[in-house]
Design a protein around this motif. Structure first.
Motif, PDB file in Angstrom:
ATOM      1  N   LEU A  50     -19.509   3.322   0.809  1.00 21.63           N
ATOM      2  CA  LEU A  50     -18.646   2.337   0.179  1.00 21.63           C
ATOM      3  C   LEU A  50     -18.094   1.339   1.187  1.00 21.63           C
ATOM      4  O   LEU A  50     -17.268   0.510   0.838  1.00 21.63           O
ATOM      5  CB  LEU A  50     -17.475   3.051  -0.525  1.00 21.63           C
ATOM      6  CG  LEU A  50     -17.847   3.854  -1.766  1.00 21.63           C
ATOM      7  CD1 LEU A  50     -16.786   4.881  -2.055  1.00 21.63           C
ATOM      8  CD2 LEU A  50     -18.057   2.953  -2.958  1.00 21.63           C
ATOM      9  N   ASP A  51     -18.571   1.429   2.417  1.00 18.30           N
ATOM     10  CA  ASP A  51     -17.990   0.605   3.476  1.00 18.30           C
ATOM     11  C   ASP A  51     -18.094  -0.888   3.178  1.00 18.30           C
ATOM     12  O   ASP A  51     -17.217  -1.661   3.543  1.00 18.30           O
ATOM     13  CB  ASP A  51     -18.677   0.908   4.807  1.00 18.30           C
ATOM     14  CG  ASP A  51     -18.339   2.304   5.314  1.00 18.30           C
ATOM     15  OD1 ASP A  51     -17.254   2.802   4.951  1.00 18.30           O
ATOM     16  OD2 ASP A  51     -19.156   2.889   6.036  1.00 18.30           O
ATOM     17  N   ASN A  52     -19.172  -1.300   2.558  1.00 18.86           N
ATOM     18  CA  ASN A  52     -19.403  -2.733   2.348  1.00 18.86           C
ATOM     19  C   ASN A  52     -19.037  -3.181   0.934  1.00 18.86           C
ATOM     20  O   ASN A  52     -19.325  -4.317   0.565  1.00 18.86           O
ATOM     21  CB  ASN A  52     -20.878  -3.060   2.619  1.00 18.86           C
ATOM     22  CG  ASN A  52     -21.249  -2.800   4.072  1.00 18.86           C
ATOM     23  OD1 ASN A  52     -20.476  -3.102   4.967  1.00 18.86           O
ATOM     24  ND2 ASN A  52     -22.414  -2.219   4.290  1.00 18.86           N
ATOM     25  N   LEU A  53     -18.435  -2.288   0.166  1.00 24.26           N
ATOM     26  CA  LEU A  53     -18.048  -2.653  -1.189  1.00 24.26           C
ATOM     27  C   LEU A  53     -16.579  -3.031  -1.230  1.00 24.26           C
ATOM     28  O   LEU A  53     -15.744  -2.424  -0.560  1.00 24.26           O
ATOM     29  CB  LEU A  53     -18.303  -1.493  -2.150  1.00 24.26           C
ATOM     30  CG  LEU A  53     -19.767  -1.128  -2.398  1.00 24.26           C
ATOM     31  CD1 LEU A  53     -19.851   0.048  -3.353  1.00 24.26           C
ATOM     32  CD2 LEU A  53     -20.538  -2.311  -2.968  1.00 24.26           C
ATOM     33  N   ASN A  54     -16.250  -4.054  -2.016  1.00 27.22           N
ATOM     34  CA  ASN A  54     -14.855  -4.402  -2.238  1.00 27.22           C
ATOM     35  C   ASN A  54     -14.720  -4.977  -3.634  1.00 27.22           C
ATOM     36  O   ASN A  54     -15.696  -5.126  -4.355  1.00 27.22           O
ATOM     37  CB  ASN A  54     -14.341  -5.379  -1.174  1.00 27.22           C
ATOM     38  CG  ASN A  54     -15.203  -6.622  -1.088  1.00 27.22           C
ATOM     39  OD1 ASN A  54     -15.519  -7.252  -2.101  1.00 27.22           O
ATOM     40  ND2 ASN A  54     -15.612  -6.985   0.126  1.00 27.22           N
ATOM     41  N   GLY A  55     -13.490  -5.250  -4.028  1.00 19.64           N
ATOM     42  CA  GLY A  55     -13.246  -5.778  -5.365  1.00 19.64           C
ATOM     43  C   GLY A  55     -12.428  -4.809  -6.192  1.00 19.64           C
ATOM     44  O   GLY A  55     -11.621  -4.036  -5.663  1.00 19.64           O
ATOM     45  N   HIS A  56     -12.646  -4.827  -7.490  1.00 20.15           N
ATOM     46  CA  HIS A  56     -11.889  -4.000  -8.430  1.00 20.15           C
ATOM     47  C   HIS A  56     -12.655  -2.716  -8.712  1.00 20.15           C
ATOM     48  O   HIS A  56     -13.872  -2.740  -8.929  1.00 20.15           O
ATOM     49  CB  HIS A  56     -11.644  -4.773  -9.725  1.00 20.15           C
ATOM     50  CG  HIS A  56     -10.843  -6.025  -9.518  1.00 20.15           C
ATOM     51  ND1 HIS A  56      -9.468  -6.059  -9.662  1.00 20.15           N
ATOM     52  CD2 HIS A  56     -11.216  -7.280  -9.161  1.00 20.15           C
ATOM     53  CE1 HIS A  56      -9.039  -7.286  -9.416  1.00 20.15           C
ATOM     54  NE2 HIS A  56     -10.075  -8.047  -9.101  1.00 20.15           N
ATOM     55  N   PHE A  57     -11.901  -1.597  -8.724  1.00 22.57           N
ATOM     56  CA  PHE A  57     -12.537  -0.287  -8.900  1.00 22.57           C
ATOM     57  C   PHE A  57     -11.940   0.441 -10.096  1.00 22.57           C
ATOM     58  O   PHE A  57     -10.727   0.436 -10.309  1.00 22.57           O
ATOM     59  CB  PHE A  57     -12.359   0.568  -7.647  1.00 22.57           C
ATOM     60  CG  PHE A  57     -13.227   0.141  -6.494  1.00 22.57           C
ATOM     61  CD1 PHE A  57     -14.462   0.727  -6.286  1.00 22.57           C
ATOM     62  CD2 PHE A  57     -12.806  -0.852  -5.631  1.00 22.57           C
ATOM     63  CE1 PHE A  57     -15.268   0.330  -5.221  1.00 22.57           C
ATOM     64  CE2 PHE A  57     -13.592  -1.263  -4.573  1.00 22.57           C
ATOM     65  CZ  PHE A  57     -14.836  -0.665  -4.368  1.00 22.57           C
ATOM     66  N   SER A 128     -10.937   3.553   3.111  1.00 20.83           N
ATOM     67  CA  SER A 128      -9.807   4.471   3.269  1.00 20.83           C
ATOM     68  C   SER A 128      -8.900   4.453   2.040  1.00 20.83           C
ATOM     69  O   SER A 128      -8.516   5.505   1.524  1.00 20.83           O
ATOM     70  CB  SER A 128      -9.018   4.098   4.525  1.00 20.83           C
ATOM     71  OG  SER A 128      -7.857   4.902   4.642  1.00 20.83           O
ATOM     72  N   ASP A 129      -8.531   3.254   1.585  1.00 23.18           N
ATOM     73  CA  ASP A 129      -7.678   3.146   0.404  1.00 23.18           C
ATOM     74  C   ASP A 129      -8.390   3.672  -0.832  1.00 23.18           C
ATOM     75  O   ASP A 129      -7.778   4.306  -1.696  1.00 23.18           O
ATOM     76  CB  ASP A 129      -7.260   1.692   0.173  1.00 23.18           C
ATOM     77  CG  ASP A 129      -6.190   1.238   1.150  1.00 23.18           C
ATOM     78  OD1 ASP A 129      -5.582   2.104   1.803  1.00 23.18           O
ATOM     79  OD2 ASP A 129      -5.966   0.015   1.264  1.00 23.18           O
ATOM     80  N   PHE A 130      -9.687   3.387  -0.930  1.00 20.42           N
ATOM     81  CA  PHE A 130     -10.467   3.900  -2.067  1.00 20.42           C
ATOM     82  C   PHE A 130     -10.434   5.426  -2.089  1.00 20.42           C
ATOM     83  O   PHE A 130     -10.148   6.041  -3.122  1.00 20.42           O
ATOM     84  CB  PHE A 130     -11.905   3.393  -1.980  1.00 20.42           C
ATOM     85  CG  PHE A 130     -12.815   3.999  -3.016  1.00 20.42           C
ATOM     86  CD1 PHE A 130     -12.852   3.486  -4.306  1.00 20.42           C
ATOM     87  CD2 PHE A 130     -13.628   5.079  -2.695  1.00 20.42           C
ATOM     88  CE1 PHE A 130     -13.685   4.048  -5.267  1.00 20.42           C
ATOM     89  CE2 PHE A 130     -14.460   5.648  -3.648  1.00 20.42           C
ATOM     90  CZ  PHE A 130     -14.489   5.127  -4.942  1.00 20.42           C
ATOM     91  N   ASN A 131     -10.727   6.059  -0.951  1.00 22.04           N
ATOM     92  CA  ASN A 131     -10.745   7.520  -0.895  1.00 22.04           C
ATOM     93  C   ASN A 131      -9.378   8.118  -1.212  1.00 22.04           C
ATOM     94  O   ASN A 131      -9.274   9.147  -1.889  1.00 22.04           O
ATOM     95  CB  ASN A 131     -11.199   7.985   0.487  1.00 22.04           C
ATOM     96  CG  ASN A 131     -12.686   7.752   0.716  1.00 22.04           C
ATOM     97  OD1 ASN A 131     -13.460   7.619  -0.233  1.00 22.04           O
ATOM     98  ND2 ASN A 131     -13.092   7.694   1.970  1.00 22.04           N
ATOM     99  N   PHE A 132      -8.326   7.446  -0.722  1.00 20.37           N
ATOM    100  CA  PHE A 132      -6.968   7.922  -0.982  1.00 20.37           C
ATOM    101  C   PHE A 132      -6.667   7.921  -2.477  1.00 20.37           C
ATOM    102  O   PHE A 132      -6.136   8.889  -3.028  1.00 20.37           O
ATOM    103  CB  PHE A 132      -5.958   7.061  -0.238  1.00 20.37           C
ATOM    104  CG  PHE A 132      -4.528   7.296  -0.644  1.00 20.37           C
ATOM    105  CD1 PHE A 132      -3.846   8.417  -0.207  1.00 20.37           C
ATOM    106  CD2 PHE A 132      -3.874   6.403  -1.489  1.00 20.37           C
ATOM    107  CE1 PHE A 132      -2.525   8.650  -0.602  1.00 20.37           C
ATOM    108  CE2 PHE A 132      -2.579   6.625  -1.885  1.00 20.37           C
ATOM    109  CZ  PHE A 132      -1.895   7.753  -1.440  1.00 20.37           C
TER     110      PHE A 132
END
Length: 255
Positions: A50-57, A128-132
């Protein structure tokens, strides 16, 4: 679409997302291909990175999740999305804030005949924020399911609310300050009436209509709560204390 996706993945030996091209803007890692006179966009993905992914999840949870079937549903509903699997969650990622909401949840339940929870994690730009936030959803999920709330679409404010209840349960000081024995002695229908009144923005008319209760009956129950717990639910601070105490009791104290 899944057969076509599988075909290209075998040919390219890479994980991809594929969807029809509708003149949308393309990223550097997006490529156009034509198949049977239809133009498609191919995005190359590493499902475990997921390192290169960003946006809304968005996270989707079902007790018995069918990953491939859910992919078909979401590709039919939305364009320009990335789909992944993380732990027991189905993950949808988009550069844009999608109109995923309680209506989407109802559509999925109708299609799959399964209870479905959707968590909006917000807009993120790092792993990091995603995993949290995924871990937070995973930790709180058993209590959210136990709560059996009508609305199964949850945002960050809902996660704050459930995490607060979790902290109350684990805090010895708060557990000693809240009189759970007295709460336990009160009829659960009375307690539920107070919660529904708070969920309906402390509105007498809305709550009586929602509960099919006569207005005077509702007022009587609210007065009874005030008499027993010395909490006037028409007062915001009193209502907040009642909500946190009783919801904590329902989620953690009831055997």
């Amino acid at each position: 679409m899944e057969d076509l996706k599988s075909f290209f993945e075998k040919q390219l030996n890479k994980k991809i997302n594929i969807y029809p091209y509708k003149n949308q803007s393309l990223d550097a890692n997006s490529h156009l291909v034509t198949f049977n006179d239809t133009v498609y966009v191919i995005d190359f993905l590493d499902e475990n990175n997921l390192d290169n992914l960003n946006g809304h999840f968005y996270l989707i949870y079902q007790p018995h999740i069918d990953f491939e079937y859910l992919k078909g549903i979401f590709y039919n509903l939305y364009d320009d999305i990335n789909i992944m699997q993380q732990s027991s969650f189905f993950v949808v990622n988009s550069k844009y804030n999608l109109d995923i909401n309680v209506t989407t949840q109802n559509i999925i339940e109708t299609e799959t005949y399964q209870s479905t929870y959707i968590f909006y994690l917000g807009e993120l730009d790092n792993k990091s924020d995603f995993n949290f936030r995924v871990q937070l959803c995973s930790d709180l999920l058993p209590h959210i399911v136990k709560d059996n709330a009508k609305d199964k679409f949850l945002n960050l404010f809902d996660l704050i609310r459930y995490k607060t209840l979790d902290l109350i349960n684990k805090d010895d000081v708060l557990n000693r300050l809240i009189d759970f024995n007295k709460i336990k002695s009160i009829d659960e229908e009375l307690l539920s009436t107070g919660i529904k009144f708070i969920n309906n923005d402390l509105n007498i008319s809305k709550t009586s209509s929602d509960m099919f209760l006569h207005r005077n009956t509702l007022v009587y129950r609210l007065e009874k709560i005030n008499e027993i717990l010395n909490l006037d639910l028409k007062n915001f601070e009193n209502a907040m204390i009642f909500y946190l105490s009783v919801k904590s009791y329902f989620l953690y104290k009831k055997i």
